[in-house]
Design a protein around this motif. Structure first.
Motif, PDB file in Angstrom:
ATOM      1  N   GLU A  40       1.838  -6.444  12.292  1.00 19.87           N
ATOM      2  CA  GLU A  40       2.855  -5.703  11.540  1.00 19.87           C
ATOM      3  C   GLU A  40       3.314  -6.472  10.295  1.00 19.87           C
ATOM      4  O   GLU A  40       3.357  -5.888   9.204  1.00 19.87           O
ATOM      5  CB  GLU A  40       4.045  -5.341  12.430  1.00 19.87           C
ATOM      6  CG  GLU A  40       3.731  -4.294  13.484  1.00 19.87           C
ATOM      7  CD  GLU A  40       3.311  -2.953  12.902  1.00 19.87           C
ATOM      8  OE1 GLU A  40       3.870  -2.533  11.870  1.00 19.87           O
ATOM      9  OE2 GLU A  40       2.410  -2.333  13.479  1.00 19.87           O
ATOM     10  N   PRO A  41       3.631  -7.768  10.400  1.00 20.92           N
ATOM     11  CA  PRO A  41       3.982  -8.493   9.166  1.00 20.92           C
ATOM     12  C   PRO A  41       2.824  -8.528   8.166  1.00 20.92           C
ATOM     13  O   PRO A  41       3.051  -8.466   6.953  1.00 20.92           O
ATOM     14  CB  PRO A  41       4.316  -9.907   9.659  1.00 20.92           C
ATOM     15  CG  PRO A  41       4.708  -9.735  11.068  1.00 20.92           C
ATOM     16  CD  PRO A  41       3.893  -8.604  11.570  1.00 20.92           C
ATOM     17  N   ARG A  42       1.599  -8.612   8.659  1.00 23.74           N
ATOM     18  CA  ARG A  42       0.446  -8.626   7.757  1.00 23.74           C
ATOM     19  C   ARG A  42       0.318  -7.293   7.032  1.00 23.74           C
ATOM     20  O   ARG A  42       0.051  -7.260   5.825  1.00 23.74           O
ATOM     21  CB  ARG A  42      -0.816  -8.922   8.560  1.00 23.74           C
ATOM     22  CG  ARG A  42      -2.032  -9.142   7.705  1.00 23.74           C
ATOM     23  CD  ARG A  42      -3.220  -9.515   8.540  1.00 23.74           C
ATOM     24  NE  ARG A  42      -3.046 -10.834   9.120  1.00 23.74           N
ATOM     25  CZ  ARG A  42      -3.874 -11.374   9.980  1.00 23.74           C
ATOM     26  NH1 ARG A  42      -4.938 -10.717  10.385  1.00 23.74           N
ATOM     27  NH2 ARG A  42      -3.661 -12.579  10.463  1.00 23.74           N
ATOM     28  N   LYS A  43       0.513  -6.176   7.744  1.00 26.63           N
ATOM     29  CA  LYS A  43       0.454  -4.864   7.100  1.00 26.63           C
ATOM     30  C   LYS A  43       1.525  -4.725   6.036  1.00 26.63           C
ATOM     31  O   LYS A  43       1.281  -4.192   4.950  1.00 26.63           O
ATOM     32  CB  LYS A  43       0.594  -3.754   8.145  1.00 26.63           C
ATOM     33  CG  LYS A  43      -0.659  -3.540   8.945  1.00 26.63           C
ATOM     34  CD  LYS A  43      -0.651  -2.405   9.942  1.00 26.63           C
ATOM     35  CE  LYS A  43       0.567  -1.655  10.210  1.00 26.63           C
ATOM     36  NZ  LYS A  43       0.460  -0.708  11.311  1.00 26.63           N
ATOM     37  N   HIS A  44       2.724  -5.221   6.334  1.00 22.43           N
ATOM     38  CA  HIS A  44       3.812  -5.140   5.353  1.00 22.43           C
ATOM     39  C   HIS A  44       3.515  -6.020   4.142  1.00 22.43           C
ATOM     40  O   HIS A  44       3.834  -5.635   3.005  1.00 22.43           O
ATOM     41  CB  HIS A  44       5.135  -5.547   5.991  1.00 22.43           C
ATOM     42  CG  HIS A  44       5.652  -4.533   6.954  1.00 22.43           C
ATOM     43  ND1 HIS A  44       6.635  -3.632   6.625  1.00 22.43           N
ATOM     44  CD2 HIS A  44       5.306  -4.247   8.229  1.00 22.43           C
ATOM     45  CE1 HIS A  44       6.874  -2.853   7.654  1.00 22.43           C
ATOM     46  NE2 HIS A  44       6.075  -3.203   8.649  1.00 22.43           N
ATOM     47  N   ALA A  45       2.925  -7.191   4.354  1.00 28.69           N
ATOM     48  CA  ALA A  45       2.592  -8.070   3.237  1.00 28.69           C
ATOM     49  C   ALA A  45       1.544  -7.422   2.333  1.00 28.69           C
ATOM     50  O   ALA A  45       1.652  -7.486   1.100  1.00 28.69           O
ATOM     51  CB  ALA A  45       2.087  -9.409   3.759  1.00 28.69           C
ATOM     52  N   TYR A  46       0.518  -6.800   2.928  1.00 26.06           N
ATOM     53  CA  TYR A  46      -0.487  -6.105   2.126  1.00 26.06           C
ATOM     54  C   TYR A  46       0.134  -4.935   1.357  1.00 26.06           C
ATOM     55  O   TYR A  46      -0.180  -4.718   0.191  1.00 26.06           O
ATOM     56  CB  TYR A  46      -1.632  -5.589   3.001  1.00 26.06           C
ATOM     57  CG  TYR A  46      -2.688  -6.612   3.281  1.00 26.06           C
ATOM     58  CD1 TYR A  46      -3.596  -6.982   2.298  1.00 26.06           C
ATOM     59  CD2 TYR A  46      -2.794  -7.202   4.530  1.00 26.06           C
ATOM     60  CE1 TYR A  46      -4.580  -7.916   2.547  1.00 26.06           C
ATOM     61  CE2 TYR A  46      -3.773  -8.143   4.789  1.00 26.06           C
ATOM     62  CZ  TYR A  46      -4.661  -8.494   3.799  1.00 26.06           C
ATOM     63  OH  TYR A  46      -5.629  -9.424   4.045  1.00 26.06           O
ATOM     64  N   ALA A  47       0.998  -4.182   2.005  1.00 24.76           N
ATOM     65  CA  ALA A  47       1.648  -3.047   1.335  1.00 24.76           C
ATOM     66  C   ALA A  47       2.497  -3.525   0.164  1.00 24.76           C
ATOM     67  O   ALA A  47       2.453  -2.931  -0.925  1.00 24.76           O
ATOM     68  CB  ALA A  47       2.500  -2.272   2.335  1.00 24.76           C
ATOM     69  N   ASP A  48       3.239  -4.607   0.361  1.00 24.85           N
ATOM     70  CA  ASP A  48       4.057  -5.145  -0.738  1.00 24.85           C
ATOM     71  C   ASP A  48       3.187  -5.640  -1.888  1.00 24.85           C
ATOM     72  O   ASP A  48       3.525  -5.455  -3.054  1.00 24.85           O
ATOM     73  CB  ASP A  48       4.944  -6.290  -0.240  1.00 24.85           C
ATOM     74  CG  ASP A  48       6.042  -5.802   0.683  1.00 24.85           C
ATOM     75  OD1 ASP A  48       6.342  -4.587   0.665  1.00 24.85           O
ATOM     76  OD2 ASP A  48       6.589  -6.634   1.435  1.00 24.85           O
ATOM     77  N   PHE A  49       2.071  -6.290  -1.544  1.00 24.46           N
ATOM     78  CA  PHE A  49       1.177  -6.798  -2.582  1.00 24.46           C
ATOM     79  C   PHE A  49       0.610  -5.655  -3.418  1.00 24.46           C
ATOM     80  O   PHE A  49       0.617  -5.705  -4.647  1.00 24.46           O
ATOM     81  CB  PHE A  49       0.042  -7.605  -1.962  1.00 24.46           C
ATOM     82  CG  PHE A  49      -0.992  -8.047  -2.952  1.00 24.46           C
ATOM     83  CD1 PHE A  49      -0.758  -9.119  -3.783  1.00 24.46           C
ATOM     84  CD2 PHE A  49      -2.201  -7.371  -3.059  1.00 24.46           C
ATOM     85  CE1 PHE A  49      -1.705  -9.534  -4.707  1.00 24.46           C
ATOM     86  CE2 PHE A  49      -3.162  -7.768  -3.974  1.00 24.46           C
ATOM     87  CZ  PHE A  49      -2.910  -8.849  -4.802  1.00 24.46           C
ATOM     88  N   TYR A  50       0.130  -4.607  -2.768  1.00 25.90           N
ATOM     89  CA  TYR A  50      -0.506  -3.518  -3.509  1.00 25.90           C
ATOM     90  C   TYR A  50       0.486  -2.597  -4.199  1.00 25.90           C
ATOM     91  O   TYR A  50       0.102  -1.811  -5.064  1.00 25.90           O
ATOM     92  CB  TYR A  50      -1.456  -2.736  -2.604  1.00 25.90           C
ATOM     93  CG  TYR A  50      -2.746  -3.488  -2.413  1.00 25.90           C
ATOM     94  CD1 TYR A  50      -3.620  -3.670  -3.469  1.00 25.90           C
ATOM     95  CD2 TYR A  50      -3.071  -4.059  -1.193  1.00 25.90           C
ATOM     96  CE1 TYR A  50      -4.793  -4.378  -3.321  1.00 25.90           C
ATOM     97  CE2 TYR A  50      -4.237  -4.776  -1.036  1.00 25.90           C
ATOM     98  CZ  TYR A  50      -5.098  -4.924  -2.106  1.00 25.90           C
ATOM     99  OH  TYR A  50      -6.253  -5.644  -1.959  1.00 25.90           O
ATOM    100  N   LYS A  51       1.773  -2.681  -3.877  1.00 24.72           N
ATOM    101  CA  LYS A  51       2.784  -1.935  -4.634  1.00 24.72           C
ATOM    102  C   LYS A  51       2.894  -2.497  -6.051  1.00 24.72           C
ATOM    103  O   LYS A  51       3.116  -1.766  -7.007  1.00 24.72           O
ATOM    104  CB  LYS A  51       4.148  -2.053  -3.957  1.00 24.72           C
ATOM    105  CG  LYS A  51       4.350  -1.110  -2.816  1.00 24.72           C
ATOM    106  CD  LYS A  51       5.741  -1.304  -2.237  1.00 24.72           C
ATOM    107  CE  LYS A  51       5.853  -0.614  -0.903  1.00 24.72           C
ATOM    108  NZ  LYS A  51       7.117  -0.911  -0.225  1.00 24.72           N
TER     109      LYS A  51
END
Length: 76
Positions: A40-51
């Motif tokens: 879950e933290p990894r998914k959030h980190a990827y989402a923040d990066f690609y935003k």
């Protein structure tokens, strides 16, 4: 005085009835722990990066740095 004979018949089934639910419970706890502490933290980190990620800006920076052999830098 003699020792009692060990109960060998059905020993595996008796031990499995005790240990199998514990093993499944621990496996579920481990899977849930991994999901919420790693994925879950990894998914959030990827989402923040690609935003915030701008692929054209990144491409331009790599082109200017000479990373690509087939693309010439623009003369600015």
């Amino acid at each position: 005085m003699s020792l009692a004979k060990p109960a060998m018949r059905g020993l595996l089934a008796k031990r499995l009835r005790f240990h199998l639910p514990i093993a499944f419970g621990l496996a579920l706890v481990a899977a849930a722990g991994f999901k919420y502490t790693v994925t879950e933290p990894r998914k959030h980190a990827y989402a923040d990066f690609y935003k915030r990620y701008d692929s054209l800006k990144e491409f331009s920076a790599m082109r200017e740095a000479g990373v690509f052999e087939s693309v010439r830098p623009t003369g600015k």
